[in-house]
Design an enzyme around this catalytic site. Sequence first.
Site, PDB file in Angstrom:
ATOM      1  N   ARG A 170       0.877  -1.177   0.000  1.00 15.75           N
ATOM      2  CA  ARG A 170       0.000   0.000   0.000  1.00 15.75           C
ATOM      3  C   ARG A 170       0.903   1.212   0.000  1.00 15.75           C
ATOM      4  O   ARG A 170       2.048   1.148   0.440  1.00 15.75           O
ATOM      5  CB  ARG A 170      -0.810   0.062   1.301  1.00 15.75           C
ATOM      6  CG  ARG A 170      -1.738  -1.086   1.539  1.00 15.75           C
ATOM      7  CD  ARG A 170      -2.504  -0.864   2.845  1.00 15.75           C
ATOM      8  NE  ARG A 170      -1.623  -0.699   3.993  1.00 15.75           N
ATOM      9  CZ  ARG A 170      -1.580   0.366   4.765  1.00 15.75           C
ATOM     10  NH1 ARG A 170      -2.343   1.401   4.535  1.00 15.75           N
ATOM     11  NH2 ARG A 170      -0.756   0.431   5.798  1.00 15.75           N
ATOM     12  N   ARG A 174      -3.363  10.495   1.278  1.00 14.60           N
ATOM     13  CA  ARG A 174      -4.385  11.151   2.088  1.00 14.60           C
ATOM     14  C   ARG A 174      -4.978  12.323   1.336  1.00 14.60           C
ATOM     15  O   ARG A 174      -4.217  13.142   0.823  1.00 14.60           O
ATOM     16  CB  ARG A 174      -3.678  11.745   3.308  1.00 14.60           C
ATOM     17  CG  ARG A 174      -3.984  11.037   4.559  1.00 14.60           C
ATOM     18  CD  ARG A 174      -3.268  11.740   5.680  1.00 14.60           C
ATOM     19  NE  ARG A 174      -2.600  10.722   6.470  1.00 14.60           N
ATOM     20  CZ  ARG A 174      -1.593  10.967   7.276  1.00 14.60           C
ATOM     21  NH1 ARG A 174      -1.121  12.191   7.384  1.00 14.60           N
ATOM     22  NH2 ARG A 174      -1.066  10.001   7.962  1.00 14.60           N
ATOM     23  N   ARG A 247      20.115  -5.188   5.018  1.00 17.46           N
ATOM     24  CA  ARG A 247      20.594  -3.960   4.381  1.00 17.46           C
ATOM     25  C   ARG A 247      21.252  -3.153   5.489  1.00 17.46           C
ATOM     26  O   ARG A 247      20.810  -3.164   6.640  1.00 17.46           O
ATOM     27  CB  ARG A 247      19.420  -3.141   3.795  1.00 17.46           C
ATOM     28  CG  ARG A 247      18.884  -3.658   2.501  1.00 17.46           C
ATOM     29  CD  ARG A 247      19.820  -3.501   1.319  1.00 17.46           C
ATOM     30  NE  ARG A 247      19.975  -2.111   0.878  1.00 17.46           N
ATOM     31  CZ  ARG A 247      20.938  -1.714   0.045  1.00 17.46           C
ATOM     32  NH1 ARG A 247      21.823  -2.585  -0.411  1.00 17.46           N
ATOM     33  NH2 ARG A 247      21.010  -0.454  -0.332  1.00 17.46           N
ATOM     34  N   ARG A 279      18.477  10.556   3.295  1.00 17.26           N
ATOM     35  CA  ARG A 279      17.861  11.544   4.180  1.00 17.26           C
ATOM     36  C   ARG A 279      18.924  12.396   4.836  1.00 17.26           C
ATOM     37  O   ARG A 279      20.062  11.946   5.027  1.00 17.26           O
ATOM     38  CB  ARG A 279      17.107  10.886   5.341  1.00 17.26           C
ATOM     39  CG  ARG A 279      16.281   9.703   5.013  1.00 17.26           C
ATOM     40  CD  ARG A 279      15.288   9.440   6.125  1.00 17.26           C
ATOM     41  NE  ARG A 279      15.771   8.460   7.083  1.00 17.26           N
ATOM     42  CZ  ARG A 279      15.015   7.950   8.040  1.00 17.26           C
ATOM     43  NH1 ARG A 279      13.760   8.356   8.186  1.00 17.26           N
ATOM     44  NH2 ARG A 279      15.489   7.039   8.869  1.00 17.26           N
ATOM     45  N   GLU A 299      22.227  10.070   5.791  1.00 21.54           N
ATOM     46  CA  GLU A 299      22.023   8.625   5.904  1.00 21.54           C
ATOM     47  C   GLU A 299      22.216   7.983   4.532  1.00 21.54           C
ATOM     48  O   GLU A 299      21.472   8.286   3.601  1.00 21.54           O
ATOM     49  CB  GLU A 299      20.596   8.415   6.415  1.00 21.54           C
ATOM     50  CG  GLU A 299      20.303   7.036   6.901  1.00 21.54           C
ATOM     51  CD  GLU A 299      18.917   6.966   7.557  1.00 21.54           C
ATOM     52  OE1 GLU A 299      18.620   7.768   8.460  1.00 21.54           O
ATOM     53  OE2 GLU A 299      18.129   6.112   7.127  1.00 21.54           O
ATOM     54  N   TYR A 347      11.754  -6.716  11.243  1.00 22.46           N
ATOM     55  CA  TYR A 347      11.797  -5.286  11.500  1.00 22.46           C
ATOM     56  C   TYR A 347      10.723  -4.946  12.526  1.00 22.46           C
ATOM     57  O   TYR A 347       9.545  -5.214  12.312  1.00 22.46           O
ATOM     58  CB  TYR A 347      11.562  -4.443  10.228  1.00 22.46           C
ATOM     59  CG  TYR A 347      11.583  -2.977  10.617  1.00 22.46           C
ATOM     60  CD1 TYR A 347      12.786  -2.298  10.743  1.00 22.46           C
ATOM     61  CD2 TYR A 347      10.411  -2.321  10.966  1.00 22.46           C
ATOM     62  CE1 TYR A 347      12.817  -0.990  11.191  1.00 22.46           C
ATOM     63  CE2 TYR A 347      10.441  -1.010  11.419  1.00 22.46           C
ATOM     64  CZ  TYR A 347      11.648  -0.354  11.524  1.00 22.46           C
ATOM     65  OH  TYR A 347      11.685   0.930  11.988  1.00 22.46           O
ATOM     66  N   ASP A 349       9.186  -1.843  15.041  1.00 19.52           N
ATOM     67  CA  ASP A 349       9.238  -0.488  15.575  1.00 19.52           C
ATOM     68  C   ASP A 349       9.384  -0.592  17.091  1.00 19.52           C
ATOM     69  O   ASP A 349       9.160  -1.655  17.669  1.00 19.52           O
ATOM     70  CB  ASP A 349       7.965   0.279  15.190  1.00 19.52           C
ATOM     71  CG  ASP A 349       8.136   1.035  13.871  1.00 19.52           C
ATOM     72  OD1 ASP A 349       9.285   1.432  13.564  1.00 19.52           O
ATOM     73  OD2 ASP A 349       7.137   1.222  13.162  1.00 19.52           O
TER      74      ASP A 349
END
Length: 366
Positions: A170, A174, A247, A279, A299, A347, A349
């Site tokens: 996805r 918005r 990675r 970034r 980064e 991964y 959070d």
Amino acid sequence: MYDYLIVGAGLFGAVFAYEASKRGKTCLVIDKRDHIGGNVYTEEVEGINVHRYGAHIFHTNNKKIWDYVNQFATFNRYTNAPIANYKGELYNLPFNMNTFYTLWGVTSPQEAQQKIKEQREAAGISKPTNLEEQAISLVGTDIYQKLIKGYTEKQWGRAAKDLPAFIIKRLPVRFTFDNNYFNDRYQGIPIGGYTAMVEKMLEGVDVTLNVDFFEDKEKWSNLANKIVFTGMIDQYYDYQHGVLAYRSLQFDTTVLDDVANYQGNAVVNYTDRETPYTRIIEHKHFEFGTQDKTVITKEYPSEWHPGDEPYYPVNDKRNEAIYQKYKQLAEQEVNVIFGGRLATYKYYDMHQVIGAALATVTRELD
Ligand code: FDA
């Protein structure tokens, strides 16, 4: 003899240590790094809390987890609203009405929806076979070309056409003027930095830094009845089923002595292919800093080779198959608990790793 040897002073290890100690268990936490906190570690540079292992913004929808972390820190009102810089053009992220207005001059949600629809239809992709086709079929050509393609190719080190479609399931689009990156109810940065938060979790717990568990596995294992292991699971089993791929990232941090405000935002993504970094983070904006200097970090995504810092697991079929073999071995262990992002090859959070640690504590001790 300790009840638990906890390998890794990251969030998983620290939450487990805090909860086990609260239940009267003794814990020894060891870490190979020279600091606690794992990847959420922040260090003060020129009075600014610098996120050494990449930008960390706490967010969750779970009130229990939010209340839990608020025991250890007060959170500020930081809201993540990144900017994309595409060859000097600036766009708001995530894709929202501000982005569409800048891209196309559209001022209503209907116009924006129409524009995306036209572009999707013009591309004529019915069954996407790679990431490029998948992205275009979701958001159209303009957003893909300017805001997705270059960034994704840098992140993965491969052309978008050569990446599988499933990576992007996805894309958050918005049709409101809302630049808040996360949909979660709770969000912020701990005032005083993440390290202070983890220090509180580890208050009263024995911690030994600068020691690698594998340098003397037997010695460390003999110090406790049970082990909580949060390092790399393939390394624990001597890579007998193969090496799990990651990675990696390189961080280039600079103090700018004569600049108080470099980019006006904590996170600016460079979405073209040519700029080698993805970034720039300006750390003071995470905490509304007013110092006369600033600290920025570029980064750079990079290939991972054994020995490099592992950041993002590569959850493709090959690696999943290898991980399943290690998981089977782990499930047979009686006195070793595997947890955290490296031991479960996932991964996570921060709120997820805290949730996982709390669930482990409940299974183990309640
Ligand atoms: P973590 O890696 O933190 O801790 C494991 C510890 O074990 C390390 O300190 C390591 O040194 C130690 N260790 C490993 N092997 C050892 C050995 N053999 N001997 C001794 N010690 C050993 N999340 C979020 O919610 N918001 C965000 O904005 C971000 N941003 C973000 C950016 C980037 C670039 C990355 C890679 C990740 C994020 N995250 C994030 C995710 C977040 O970093 C993650 O959820 C936690 O750090 C995971 O905590 P763990 O304790 O699992 O691992």
